[in-house]
Design a protein around this motif. Sequence first.
Motif, PDB file in Angstrom:
ATOM      1  N   ALA A   1       0.835  -1.227  -0.118  1.00  0.00           N
ATOM      2  CA  ALA A   1      -0.067   0.138   0.064  1.00  0.00           C
ATOM      3  C   ALA A   1       0.782   1.123  -0.105  1.00  0.00           C
ATOM      4  N   ALA A   2       0.274   2.081  -0.595  1.00  0.00           N
ATOM      5  CA  ALA A   2       1.128   3.677  -0.440  1.00  0.00           C
ATOM      6  C   ALA A   2       0.076   4.852  -0.306  1.00  0.00           C
ATOM      7  N   ASP A   3       0.471   5.852   0.016  1.00  0.00           N
ATOM      8  CA  ASP A   3      -0.404   6.983   0.260  1.00  0.00           C
ATOM      9  C   ASP A   3       0.253   8.145   0.186  1.00  0.00           C
ATOM     10  N   ILE A   4      -0.369   9.341  -0.345  1.00  0.00           N
ATOM     11  CA  ILE A   4       0.194  10.677  -0.444  1.00  0.00           C
ATOM     12  C   ILE A   4      -0.830  11.361   0.502  1.00  0.00           C
ATOM     13  N   VAL A   5      -0.039  11.983   1.421  1.00  0.00           N
ATOM     14  CA  VAL A   5      -0.981  12.871   2.744  1.00  0.00           C
ATOM     15  C   VAL A   5      -0.331  14.205   2.630  1.00  0.00           C
ATOM     16  N   LEU A   6      -1.156  15.197   2.833  1.00  0.00           N
ATOM     17  CA  LEU A   6      -0.507  16.563   3.062  1.00  0.00           C
ATOM     18  C   LEU A   6      -0.163  16.896   4.540  1.00  0.00           C
ATOM     19  N   ASP A   7       1.091  17.496   4.816  1.00  0.00           N
ATOM     20  CA  ASP A   7       1.585  17.605   5.821  1.00  0.00           C
ATOM     21  C   ASP A   7       1.489  19.305   6.317  1.00  0.00           C
ATOM     22  N   GLY A   8       0.268  19.407   6.758  1.00  0.00           N
ATOM     23  CA  GLY A   8       0.076  20.789   7.247  1.00  0.00           C
ATOM     24  C   GLY A   8      -1.526  21.172   6.831  1.00  0.00           C
ATOM     25  N   ALA A   9      -2.045  22.447   7.708  1.00  0.00           N
ATOM     26  CA  ALA A   9      -3.341  22.467   7.479  1.00  0.00           C
ATOM     27  C   ALA A   9      -4.020  23.362   6.192  1.00  0.00           C
ATOM     28  N   ASP A  10      -3.299  24.143   5.877  1.00  0.00           N
ATOM     29  CA  ASP A  10      -3.625  24.821   4.589  1.00  0.00           C
ATOM     30  C   ASP A  10      -3.023  24.286   3.327  1.00  0.00           C
ATOM     31  N   VAL A  11      -3.888  23.717   2.451  1.00  0.00           N
ATOM     32  CA  VAL A  11      -3.636  23.233   1.225  1.00  0.00           C
ATOM     33  C   VAL A  11      -2.538  23.839   0.454  1.00  0.00           C
ATOM     34  N   LEU A  12      -2.352  24.992   0.305  1.00  0.00           N
ATOM     35  CA  LEU A  12      -1.749  25.924  -0.544  1.00  0.00           C
ATOM     36  C   LEU A  12      -0.256  26.074   0.117  1.00  0.00           C
ATOM     37  N   GLU A  13      -0.040  25.816   1.445  1.00  0.00           N
ATOM     38  CA  GLU A  13       1.265  25.944   1.947  1.00  0.00           C
ATOM     39  C   GLU A  13       1.616  24.563   2.548  1.00  0.00           C
ATOM     40  N   ALA A  14       1.090  23.512   2.604  1.00  0.00           N
ATOM     41  CA  ALA A  14       1.450  22.241   2.813  1.00  0.00           C
ATOM     42  C   ALA A  14       2.221  21.467   2.212  1.00  0.00           C
ATOM     43  N   GLY A  15       3.051  20.634   3.000  1.00  0.00           N
ATOM     44  CA  GLY A  15       4.137  19.664   2.392  1.00  0.00           C
ATOM     45  C   GLY A  15       3.421  18.589   1.730  1.00  0.00           C
ATOM     46  N   ILE A  16       3.964  17.792   0.886  1.00  0.00           N
ATOM     47  CA  ILE A  16       3.284  16.438   0.579  1.00  0.00           C
ATOM     48  C   ILE A  16       4.242  15.323   1.089  1.00  0.00           C
ATOM     49  N   GLU A  17       3.726  14.557   1.853  1.00  0.00           N
ATOM     50  CA  GLU A  17       4.195  13.326   2.295  1.00  0.00           C
ATOM     51  C   GLU A  17       3.929  11.979   1.670  1.00  0.00           C
ATOM     52  N   ILE A  18       4.828  11.334   1.324  1.00  0.00           N
ATOM     53  CA  ILE A  18       4.516  10.042   0.490  1.00  0.00           C
ATOM     54  C   ILE A  18       5.035   8.839   1.523  1.00  0.00           C
ATOM     55  N   THR A  19       4.052   7.797   2.003  1.00  0.00           N
ATOM     56  CA  THR A  19       4.297   6.856   2.506  1.00  0.00           C
ATOM     57  C   THR A  19       4.083   5.376   1.583  1.00  0.00           C
ATOM     58  N   ALA A  20       4.978   4.608   2.093  1.00  0.00           N
ATOM     59  CA  ALA A  20       4.570   3.383   1.367  1.00  0.00           C
ATOM     60  C   ALA A  20       5.023   2.068   2.184  1.00  0.00           C
ATOM     61  N   ARG A  21       4.150   1.032   1.979  1.00  0.00           N
ATOM     62  CA  ARG A  21       4.456  -0.198   2.571  1.00  0.00           C
ATOM     63  C   ARG A  21       4.643  -1.284   1.621  1.00  0.00           C
ATOM     64  N   PRO A  22       5.675  -1.696   0.854  1.00  0.00           N
ATOM     65  CA  PRO A  22       5.894  -2.702  -0.025  1.00  0.00           C
ATOM     66  C   PRO A  22       5.359  -4.020   0.843  1.00  0.00           C
ATOM     67  N   PRO A  23       5.190  -5.278   0.090  1.00  0.00           N
ATOM     68  CA  PRO A  23       4.724  -6.208   0.728  1.00  0.00           C
ATOM     69  C   PRO A  23       5.680  -6.751   1.609  1.00  0.00           C
ATOM     70  N   GLY A  24       5.244  -7.165   2.912  1.00  0.00           N
ATOM     71  CA  GLY A  24       6.120  -7.655   3.920  1.00  0.00           C
ATOM     72  C   GLY A  24       6.739  -6.860   4.646  1.00  0.00           C
ATOM     73  N   ASN A  25       6.557  -5.367   4.415  1.00  0.00           N
ATOM     74  CA  ASN A  25       7.336  -4.503   5.080  1.00  0.00           C
ATOM     75  C   ASN A  25       6.379  -3.527   5.890  1.00  0.00           C
ATOM     76  N   GLU A  26       6.805  -2.827   6.828  1.00  0.00           N
ATOM     77  CA  GLU A  26       6.185  -1.754   7.725  1.00  0.00           C
ATOM     78  C   GLU A  26       5.901  -0.377   6.614  1.00  0.00           C
ATOM     79  N   PRO A  27       5.077   0.248   7.017  1.00  0.00           N
ATOM     80  CA  PRO A  27       4.750   1.468   6.443  1.00  0.00           C
ATOM     81  C   PRO A  27       5.976   2.328   6.738  1.00  0.00           C
ATOM     82  N   GLN A  28       6.522   3.066   5.649  1.00  0.00           N
ATOM     83  CA  GLN A  28       7.775   3.811   5.589  1.00  0.00           C
ATOM     84  C   GLN A  28       7.661   5.076   4.927  1.00  0.00           C
TER      85      GLN A  28
END
Length: 81
Positions: free
Chosen positions: A32-59
């Motif tokens: 599984a993978a996801d894209i998450v905004l890192d901040g409250a305001d959409v226009l000023e937030a950073g983007i965090e990418i998390t990924a969990r390849p099969p058999g691994n923990e989310p990183q």
Amino acid sequence: INTDSRRLFTELLTAVRGHFQELFRKLFAGGAADIVLDGADVLEAGIEITARPPGNEPQRLSLLSGGERALTAVALLLAIF
């Protein structure tokens, strides 16, 4: 302008996020993978990418191996296109 920008960015992020999650699962044959905004305001937030390849923990993207990071980047680029 800010209202329209927030709306357009949110719509685009939702679409890219869905495609990214689907492509990640196909490329890694699971996980599984996801894209998450890192901040409250959409226009000023950073983007965090998390990924969990099969058999691994989310990183965070920076903690993945080189091959996992490259394949995750390919999934993200294809999701954007």
